[in-house]
Design a protein around this motif. Structure first.
Motif, PDB file in Angstrom:
ATOM      1  N   UNK A   1       0.821  -1.215   0.000  1.00  0.00           N
ATOM      2  CA  UNK A   1       0.000   0.000   0.000  1.00  0.00           C
ATOM      3  C   UNK A   1       0.852   1.262   0.000  1.00  0.00           C
ATOM      4  N   UNK A   2       1.821   1.307   0.880  1.00  0.00           N
ATOM      5  CA  UNK A   2       2.557   2.552   1.088  1.00  0.00           C
ATOM      6  C   UNK A   2       3.785   2.682   0.184  1.00  0.00           C
ATOM      7  N   UNK A   3       4.338   1.551  -0.251  1.00  0.00           N
ATOM      8  CA  UNK A   3       5.555   1.604  -1.080  1.00  0.00           C
ATOM      9  C   UNK A   3       5.236   1.312  -2.551  1.00  0.00           C
ATOM     10  N   UNK A   4       4.589   0.176  -2.811  1.00  0.00           N
ATOM     11  CA  UNK A   4       4.283  -0.211  -4.185  1.00  0.00           C
ATOM     12  C   UNK A   4       3.093   0.570  -4.744  1.00  0.00           C
ATOM     13  N   UNK A   5       2.246   1.120  -3.835  1.00  0.00           N
ATOM     14  CA  UNK A   5       1.093   1.947  -4.234  1.00  0.00           C
ATOM     15  C   UNK A   5       0.025   1.135  -4.968  1.00  0.00           C
ATOM     16  N   UNK A   6      -0.305  -0.038  -4.461  1.00  0.00           N
ATOM     17  CA  UNK A   6      -1.343  -0.858  -5.075  1.00  0.00           C
ATOM     18  C   UNK A   6      -2.735  -0.540  -4.528  1.00  0.00           C
ATOM     19  N   UNK A   7      -2.846   0.349  -3.573  1.00  0.00           N
ATOM     20  CA  UNK A   7      -4.145   0.745  -3.041  1.00  0.00           C
ATOM     21  C   UNK A   7      -4.863  -0.378  -2.312  1.00  0.00           C
ATOM     22  N   UNK A   8      -6.198  -0.407  -2.445  1.00  0.00           N
ATOM     23  CA  UNK A   8      -7.003  -1.416  -1.751  1.00  0.00           C
ATOM     24  C   UNK A   8      -6.647  -2.834  -2.200  1.00  0.00           C
ATOM     25  N   UNK A   9      -6.265  -2.990  -3.462  1.00  0.00           N
ATOM     26  CA  UNK A   9      -5.872  -4.307  -3.953  1.00  0.00           C
ATOM     27  C   UNK A   9      -4.668  -4.839  -3.188  1.00  0.00           C
ATOM     28  N   UNK A  10      -3.739  -3.961  -2.836  1.00  0.00           N
ATOM     29  CA  UNK A  10      -2.566  -4.369  -2.072  1.00  0.00           C
ATOM     30  C   UNK A  10      -2.938  -4.918  -0.709  1.00  0.00           C
ATOM     31  N   UNK A  11      -3.963  -4.304  -0.082  1.00  0.00           N
ATOM     32  CA  UNK A  11      -4.420  -4.793   1.217  1.00  0.00           C
ATOM     33  C   UNK A  11      -4.982  -6.202   1.097  1.00  0.00           C
ATOM     34  N   UNK A  12      -5.749  -6.465   0.033  1.00  0.00           N
ATOM     35  CA  UNK A  12      -6.326  -7.796  -0.164  1.00  0.00           C
ATOM     36  C   UNK A  12      -5.239  -8.836  -0.453  1.00  0.00           C
ATOM     37  N   UNK A  13      -4.262  -8.476  -1.264  1.00  0.00           N
ATOM     38  CA  UNK A  13      -3.169  -9.404  -1.585  1.00  0.00           C
ATOM     39  C   UNK A  13      -2.387  -9.770  -0.321  1.00  0.00           C
TER      40      UNK A  13
END
Length: 446
Positions: free
Chosen positions: A183-195
């Motif tokens: 979320x904070x580094x790669x910037x994937x947003x909500x999808x990053x949280x799910x992954x």
């Protein structure tokens, strides 16, 4: 560590068994809780609303999976309590077949219909895409959810609630790291949280597999255990499907309620999301206690010890009510501060609405001490089909509030929907559980 619960002090055994479960549940909640904290405070309230907009349907699908796995574990616990280890291993083998089939079917179905599900929930357009990205990834990870809960259920059936907790500690710690990275580094947003959530749960499942392989020879399948048995399959389905439906039917009422709340706008979606996260966290002790009492009842039913079942049940309810009163007072007096875990103090309107939700819940929390223990115990005694109607009671209550009272009273009605559902369910499950125990008692005396 294998533990037989058919001898010894019931309350001591239940508490000892429930402590790792409680800690495990708390770490399980950190998957979604950490997502909400990082999403809400780093990406903003719109992204928090996107994560929370589908929370009820997550409970519907994932709740069915978790409930089904718990139900499949009941015959395993009963055979273990009866010292029928060969029969126990046969159930484990058939359990694996059924879980594999359900994993494939549920994953494909949910992945295909994710957009329709979000439209059904009346998800606001400004958060729809983020909500879709989050939900579709969680659905794709359903096989990992089923695998972990199946293996953890088997371990709990033979009295080991400690090692699944240890694995959750490891995976929850990994979840924190991955949340920050995605979320904070790669910037994937909500999808990053799910992954991050799915990867962490997969790690838990892998660790359970390794544990069983190297530390639990009693659970290792032999050639004679790997055979189809229609009677045992039917027994597993009779236990697992009603228990899964119990979770899902309850969630249907929550979906109707959430759809009504989503219509009120993003402020109330965010507030409801924060309130739901608080509820999920504070319900962990109820879940741990009820699972411990259910396992206790299952093993003692297998051993034919009805007096121990009664004693354990009474003591479990007493502990549940006591905790419910305590945490209810905390919600009443500290709901605002608990809401600030997820919501910035600058979001005054959202914070006020979340505080109101927690405040209203607090007065009725003790009901869950009765509901959860009696419902899970009824299931653990083999009456999953009876217990499922308590979920129907909850669904009916939430639908009544959603269709008739939310249009009249708005968010105030939302804040009293859960309490109404709990009261309906308690009025059903209390006499039902008493009837089940009396029926078992007559059967054992023949």
């Amino acid at each position: 560590m294998i533990k037989n619960m058919t001898d010894g002090n019931p309350l001591k055994l239940i508490i000892h068994f429930s402590i790792p479960l409680l800690l495990g549940n708390l770490f399980q909640q950190t998957y979604n809780m950490i997502d909400a904290i990082i999403v809400g405070r780093y990406l903003g309230t719109d992204s928090l609303a996107a994560v929370g907009a589908s929370s009820s349907v997550q409970f519907l699908i994932l709740g069915f999976c978790i409930g089904m796995c718990c139900g499949f574990a009941i015959p395993i616990a009963q055979r273990f309590g009866a010292n029928d280890f060969n029969g126990m291993r046969e159930y484990i083998f058939l359990n694996g077949i059924l879980v594999t089939v359900f994993a494939v079917v549920i994953t494909i179905f949910c992945a295909i219909f994710t957009p329709q599900i979000l439209h059904l929930l009346k998800t606001p357009e400004d958060i729809f895409q983020e909500a879709y990205n989050y939900l579709i990834i969680l659905f794709i990870g359903i096989p990992f959810t089923l695998l972990y809960n199946t293996l953890a259920g088997i371990l709990r059936s033979v009295g080991d609630s400690r090692t699944p907790f240890i694995f959750l500690v490891i995976s929850a710690s990994l979840n924190i790291i991955l949340d920050i990275v995605f979320i904070m580094i790669v910037k994937w947003g909500c999808a990053g949280a799910a992954i991050a959530t799915i990867v962490s749960q997969a790690i838990s499942a892998i660790l359970c597999i390794l544990l069983i392989k190297y530390k639990f020879p009693i659970l290792h399948l032999q050639a004679e255990n790997k055979k189809w048995n229609s009677v045992k399959i039917k027994n597993l389905l009779n236990m697992g499907i009603p228990m899964g439906l119990q979770f899902s039917i309850t969630a249907i009422g929550s979906m109707v309620l959430q759809a009504s709340n989503n219509n009120l706008g993003s402020i109330y979606v965010s507030a409801f999301t924060a309130g739901t996260k608080i509820k999920q966290l504070t319900m962990c002790p109820f879940d741990a206690l009820s699972t411990a009492v259910s396992t206790f009842a299952s093993q003692n039913y297998g051993a034919g010890k009805i007096d121990r079942i009664k004693k354990g049940l009474n003591q479990g309810v007493a502990v549940g009510i006591t905790y419910g009163i305590f945490i209810g007072l905390a919600l009443i007096f500290f709901g605002r501060y608990l809401s600030m875990i997820f919501i910035s103090g600058k979001e005054i309107a959202v914070l006020k609405a979340a505080q109101k939700y927690a405040f209203c819940m607090g007065f009725f929390y003790w009901l869950l001490g009765i509901l959860n223990v009696l419902r899970m115990s009824t299931q653990g005694l083999g009456y999953s089909d009876r217990a499922v109607f308590s979920g129907i009671m909850e669904m009916i209550a939430r639908c009544i509030v959603s269709f008739f009272f939310v249009p009249l009273f708005g968010y105030s009605a939302i804040c009293f929907a859960d309490q109404t559902a709990w009261l309906f369910a308690v009025c059903y499950i209390t006499p039902t559980c008493i009837w089940c125990i009396r029926r078992i008692e007559k059967t054992l005396k023949k």
